[in-house]
Design an enzyme around this catalytic site. Structure first.
Site: not given
Ligand code: M6R
Length: 634
Positions: A27, A106
């Site tokens: 990612r 996040n």
């Protein structure tokens, strides 16, 4: 983008956390870290071990091999820098002053500046430039308040503190929190940023993305927005932001695990380019009726009667997905005859056009997690609901490769492109899958609205059936051709991609692919616009890659290419090998197909050429600098 993994159970946490983080590496990230809690012998309270390293995960692994991170409870993180440079002191987890509380996050805490200043006034010193660091300090203060009230350390008290802190945080985020005083409790929170809980036997996981759970468990509980959970070795307690208990059953994932395996390919991107015939084959078998004579051309989630009343379509997406949307818009307007607009999701959310009636809104996102696309869809839903356009507020279609993503939780009609996990940051097979989804939609709408004759529709369907084997041959034939052509780009600094009509978005996509992975400056332009400015850039150092397929603009594209040639540019053509395409210095040939079907083929040589140019430069093709696979922040 940033990844979270958390574990609680009876096994050693750090190897499991590292394994989970490894599965999230694709990612994109620039530092990594983890924190565990364990109890020393003869002591009641635990202690937190926190290890962080700049750069690749291997640096963190080395650190943990040297000095260990004991405990059966832990949180891990891969960070993609937003606030503060990619340095060790900015890597997560972040801790409070005592080091007893550790947090990974996040997302973005939008009011972190204000919170930071306030904490600094109270004497708190910060060790990082991140927005996240305010969270452990705030939790610490809140816990102290609760302990001062006589409460004893427990998972519930940690949860209570986190609930209070959430009230102060603005933004979209997912967090995981551990506390040395509660070595059997993990608190996790989701607010507009993905988080999923995994249920094992006597152990629990939590992760920002499904692939991190692969091999650990197939029983999952995707968290909803504004939800939090207290995880202990005994079970999961789910709460809303007000601390009210919630109940929801977990899901069992059927199907095969998404295995991340490069096989014998040098890069995932090359492997994924080679997987495109399978993506197309699956789409043909799933959605294209075998019996084209019946007129039942296409399956898909379009059965609701409301689909009959659509008068207009708007497509919201970012990056490559938006390019797929642009091809889609061309098909929907020119083939199916329905007015269609495409928007950058990031622009749409702040400047939407005036509401149009009976409008289908389509969100395109391979990851199903792109913050801008999700927010634009949510904003549109809200806008139509508040204006009593309820029916069309709910008529949203999501085109995605991740049917378990946040998009699927948000949008009721989902079209799964079924391309399988895409690891390379540069989208390839998912782009093809998105294109095919739009072919399906255009055919379906053209058949419903009778905007095309059955023969025209049948002809396009027949062409689409041949696409998987044509792509297979193209990849086989072009591999070497693209590889040897790529050598000519060793010193290239600028490239121009030209296309027109249905292939204009493919020129944009070619330029995006090249710049993403090779860091060469590239512009995609509609060929007819060159003379209005960009032609000034051309000379013998600037290759021009021109998509030239027979159709309404074929001659125009050829004469635009001639204009470039007259400025000494090296001309590379993508089109069929016919006398007209002899004007090109190099031709990357594709089979002769109708203009409608051509983007499904013209994109393949583009992908291969970009790949080989980047690979020959020795670059990190799968994880290009500064990029992330799924962009979960605004
Ligand atoms: O997951 P999404 O399709 O929503 O992602 C959108 C863009 O971030 C993505 O297409 C990006 O442009 C890719 N790196 C392109 O290769």
């Amino acid at each position: 983008m940033c990844g979270i993994v958390a574990f609680i159970g009876s096994r050693d946490a750090s190897p499991l956390l590292l394994d989970g983080l490894r599965k999230l590496e694709y990612r994109g990230y620039d530092s990594a870290g983890l924190a565990t809690v364990t109890i020393r012998e003869n002591e009641k309270e635990g202690f937190v071990t926190c290890k962080r390293a700049k750069g690749k995960l291997v640096n963190l692994v080395e650190l943990i091999e040297q000095s260990g991170a004991p405990g059966h409870l832990g949180i891990g993180h891969t960070r993609w820098a937003t606030h503060g440079k990619p340095e060790e002191h900015n890597a997560h987890p972040h801790r409070d002053a005592s080091g007893d509380i550790a947090v990974v996050q996040n997302g973005i805490i939008e009011n972190h500046n204000y919170l930071r200043q306030d904490l600094e006034k109270q004497g708190v010193s910060f060790l990082s430039e991140t927005d996240t660091e305010v969270i452990p300090h705030l939790i610490s203060k809140e816990l102290q308040r609760l302990l001062d009230l006589g409460k004893l350390p427990s998972g519930s008290v940690l949860l209570e503190a986190v609930i209070e802190v959430m009230k102060l945080l603005e933004g979209a985020y997912a967090i995981a929190v551990i506390w040395s005083k509660t070595p059997d409790s993990l608190v996790v929170v989701k607010k507009q940023t993905p988080l999923v809980i995994g249920l094992g036997e006597g152990e629990f996981f939590c992760a920002s993305d499904m692939p991190a759970l692969t091999g650990f468990t197939r029983t999952i509980l995707p968290m909803e927005d504004d939800e939090m959970a207290l995880l202990t070795p005994l079970g999961i307690e789910l709460y809303d932001v007000n601390g009210q208990r919630k109940n929801r059953s977990p899901l069992f994932l059927s199907g095969v695990d998404q295995v991340i395996d490069k096989q014998n390919f040098r890069h995932f991107m090359l492997k994924e380019i080679h997987e495109q015939p399978d993506t197309a084959e699956l789409w043909v078998s799933r959605y294209l009726s075998n019996d084209l004579e019946t007129g039942a051309f296409l399956g898909g989630p379009y059965d609701a009667p409301i689909f009959e009343s659509i008068e207009e379509i708007q497509i919201l997406a970012c990056g490559t997905s938006r390019h797929a949307g642009m091809v889609g818009a061309y098909l929907l307007e020119q083939f199916a005859g329905i007015r269609t607009s495409v928007f950058f999701a990031s622009e749409f959310r702040y400047a939407p056009p005036p509401l149009s009636p009976n409008t289908l809104t389509i969100g395109v996102t391979q990851s199903g997690e792109t913050a801008d696309t999700l927010a634009a869809l949510a904003m549109e839903h809200q806008r139509r609901t508040s204006l009593n356009n309820i029916e069309f507020a709910s008529l949203q279609l999501g085109i995605t490769n991740c049917p378990e993503s946040s998009l699927a939780l948000q949008v009721s009609n989902i079209l799964d492109i079924g391309a399988g996990i895409e690891v390379g940051v540069a989208a390839t097979k998912t782009f093809l899958g998105q294109l095919l989804a739009f072919y399906g939609l255009a055919i379906n709408i053209a058949a419903r609205r009778k905007s095309r004759s059955r023969t025209e529709i049948r002809n396009l369907c027949r062409e689409l059936k041949a696409i998987p084997s044509q792509i297979k041959d193209l990849i086989k034939n072009h591999n070497q051709m693209a590889e040897s052509l790529a050598h000519r780009f060793a010193d290239t600094e600028d490239v121009v991609f030209l296309g027109r009509g249905i292939n204009y978005p493919i020129a944009l996509e070619g330029a995006l692919k090249l710049k993403e992975i090779s860091y060469i400056h590239a512009e995609g332009y509609p060929a007819g616009e060159m003379k209005h400015g960009p032609i000034a850039l051309l000379d013998q150092r600037v290759p021009v890659i021109s998509i030239a397929t027979p159709g309404v603009v074929f001659e125009k594209v050829l004469s635009n290419a001639q204009e470039a040639k007259a400025r000494d540019a090296t001309l590379i053509g993508i089109g069929p090998k016919i006398p007209e395409t002899e004007i090109f210095d190099f031709l990357l040939p594709i089979p002769k197909v109708s203009e409608w079907a051509s983007p499904l083929l013209t994109v393949i040589p583009m992908q291969l050429l970009s790949y080989y140019i980047a690979a020959q430069r020795g670059l990190d093709v799968d994880q290009p600098r500064n990029l992330a696979k799924s962009v979960t922040v605004e």
